[in-house]
Design an enzyme around this catalytic site. Structure first.
Site, PDB file in Angstrom:
ATOM      1  N   ASP A 174      22.313 -53.965  41.787  1.00 33.90           N
ATOM      2  CA  ASP A 174      22.451 -54.239  40.358  1.00 33.90           C
ATOM      3  C   ASP A 174      21.185 -54.912  39.833  1.00 33.90           C
ATOM      4  O   ASP A 174      20.710 -54.612  38.744  1.00 33.90           O
ATOM      5  CB  ASP A 174      23.672 -55.125  40.114  1.00 33.90           C
ATOM      6  N   GLU A 175      20.623 -55.803  40.621  1.00 33.95           N
ATOM      7  CA  GLU A 175      19.416 -56.507  40.191  1.00 33.95           C
ATOM      8  C   GLU A 175      18.230 -55.555  40.087  1.00 33.95           C
ATOM      9  O   GLU A 175      17.459 -55.608  39.136  1.00 33.95           O
ATOM     10  CB  GLU A 175      19.099 -57.645  41.171  1.00 33.95           C
TER      11      GLU A 175
END
Lengths: 238, 246
Positions: free
Chosen positions: B166-167
């Protein structure tokens, strides 16, 4: 905010150094000294000073539900007890992948933070309804967009909650699929309820869905579906 | 193998020098590296000079595989238009911008950290570096999960892997098209990741339409023989406002 307050750390021999005690804490059973084979296990799924009012309120509500035995509060440890590790390894495809010396230094990801800074949570389970509810307060070390919880931190808690739900039904399981829809960002340090449900079981596959709501159930933050697979000795994940 | 080990050890010596060096980022000229349309986004994201500590630099906990690949990509930053993204302890250091009013939350939380830099002890949490290629809207994340990211005994917590993806999606989306919030995220886990091994994530931006950025990612071992996960993510584009002078 009581980031400065610390609970006494009760880890295995390789736990964080120094004994730190929170003054005024409710009395706990006296600790015996353990041999190196045994581990002092501290249960983190109980209120601590970093828990805000919403979390405490919900905790009390669910503890009431536990009184007639229909719901159970799940204890939560920083490290997995030795017998559970053995249990897992018998299911592994290749036990050589797990390096013994590393095991003693590891700790469960969601318990790798000091009070209030990361994941503050407690899970309650209803066997009758096959429901796992997680009360979650995300601290300042879980930030994503400024002022909000990181999407990955939300994914971590969703994964942990639906995972526990599948584990209660199926024993040793691993995540095969996780699908999350984010509806609204979750403000940092607020409390949410992750409500998960076992939908169906097909062979070794466990289908679990969940939603993430505000305390008053009026705001839907996210929804997720997942598939977990029960590990079978000598069979691969896929 | 032994020779490569020596080469890497020599480079590690160089990087150890970096560890003690003042934490000023190398000067970057955004205009020369990217198209003018992405100029402003990059110049905000990659400041010329800063006293902030860049966590996306080698340290003693990085395994050999990670050091080798880091070196390879560093070469690509000189030759083929790749950029190494700096990584600060807080997202607020990166993005000197405000969320649109109405969404912004008062920031009196004291010490906030971006989730993937939550554990600051070397080697214990997320060790990672992201490289981005603006011309092809691709990025690569070299990720080494530490012992505090455990899930099943001896293996990485699937949540921490989701967080890393996600990052990486998040930074890629921001640089490729001002994507800010995750809308949806789908991960198929294929194989467990042993603790402290190297995970290579290849990310591509697909279409951008209706204020949404679509991305896909494959996480695999260095030799590409083992696929760990396949995932896709959709991010929402938002116009960010300049920070008002304080």
């Amino acid at each position: 905010r009581s980031c400065a307050a610390r609970l006494r750390t009760l880890g295995a021999l390789r736990g964080p150094p120094g004994g730190r005690r929170l003054p005024g804490r409710e009395p706990r059973p006296a600790l015996r000294s353990f041999s190196s084979e045994e581990v002092i296990l501290k249960d983190y799924s109980v209120p601590n000073p970093s828990w805000n009012k919403d979390l405490r309120l919900l905790f009390d509500q669910f503890m009431e539900k536990c009184e007639d035995g229909s719901w159970k509060r799940l204890p939560s440890y920083k490290r997995i007890p030795a017998e559970k590790i053995q249990d897992f390894k018998t299911h592994l495809l290749d036990p050589k992948l797990v390096k013994e010396e590393q095991l003693s230094q590891t700790q469960l990801f969601t318990r790798s933070f000091d009070d209030g800074l990361g994941f503050e949570y407690v899970m309650f389970y209803s066997d009758v309804e096959k429901r796992m509810v997680c009360l979650f307060q995300g601290g300042p070390y879980l930030e994503g967009p400024p002022g909000f919880v990181h999407g990955g931190a939300i994914a971590t808690m969703i994964d942990s909650t639906v995972g526990m739900c599948a584990l209660m039904a199926g024993g040793v399981v691993v995540t095969a699929n996780l699908n999350i829809n984010y509806k609204r960002p979750i403000p940092l340090c607020s409390v949410v309820m992750i409500n998960s449900q076992l939908d169906k079981v097909e062979g070794r596959k466990f289908f679990v869905s969940c939603n993430v709501q505000s305390v008053d159930e009026k705001t839907l933050y996210s929804e997720a579906t997942s598939i977990f697979i029960k590990l079978n000795p000598a069979k691969s994940l896929t | 193998m032994i020779r490569r080990g020596f080469q890497v050890a020599a480079r590690l010596g160089h990087h150890r020098g970096l560890l003690g060096a003042p934490r000023i980022l190398p000067r970057l000229n955004p205009a020369s590296a990217f198209g003018s349309s992405t100029d402003s986004v990059f110049s905000r994201f990659l400041p010329e000079k800063t006293e902030l500590k860049d966590d996306a630099l080698p340290n003693a906990s990085w395994c050999l595989d990670m050091l080798c690949l880091y070196q390879e990509f560093l070469e690509k930053t000189k030759s083929s238009g790749w950029i190494k993204l700096p990584s600060f302890k807080s997202n607020r250091d990166h993005i000197g911008l405000n969320l649109p009013s109405g969404l912004a939350v008062s920031s009196d939380k004291g010490d906030c950290r971006i989730f993937t830099r939550c554990i600051q002890v070397e080697g214990q949490g997320f060790e990672y570096v992201i490289f981005f290629q603006p011309s092809r809207k691709k990025s690569v994340c070299l990720f080494q999960p530490g012992p505090y990211l455990e899930g099943p005994p001896g293996f990485t917590h699937s949540g921490s892997l989701a967080a890393m993806m996600d990052e990486t999606f998040s930074k890629t989306a921001f640089l490729a098209g001002e994507g800010v919030f995750t809308l949806s995220f789908n991960i198929r886990f294929k194989n467990l990741i042993p603790m402290s091994s190297l995970v290579v994530m290849d990310i591509e931006v697909g279409k951008i339409e209706d204020q949404k950025l679509y991305m896909s990612c494959i996480a695999h071992s260095r030799d590409q023989q083992t696929v760990y996960t396949k995932s896709s993510g959709v991010f929402l584009q938002l116009q960010l406002e300049e920070e008002s002078p304080q």
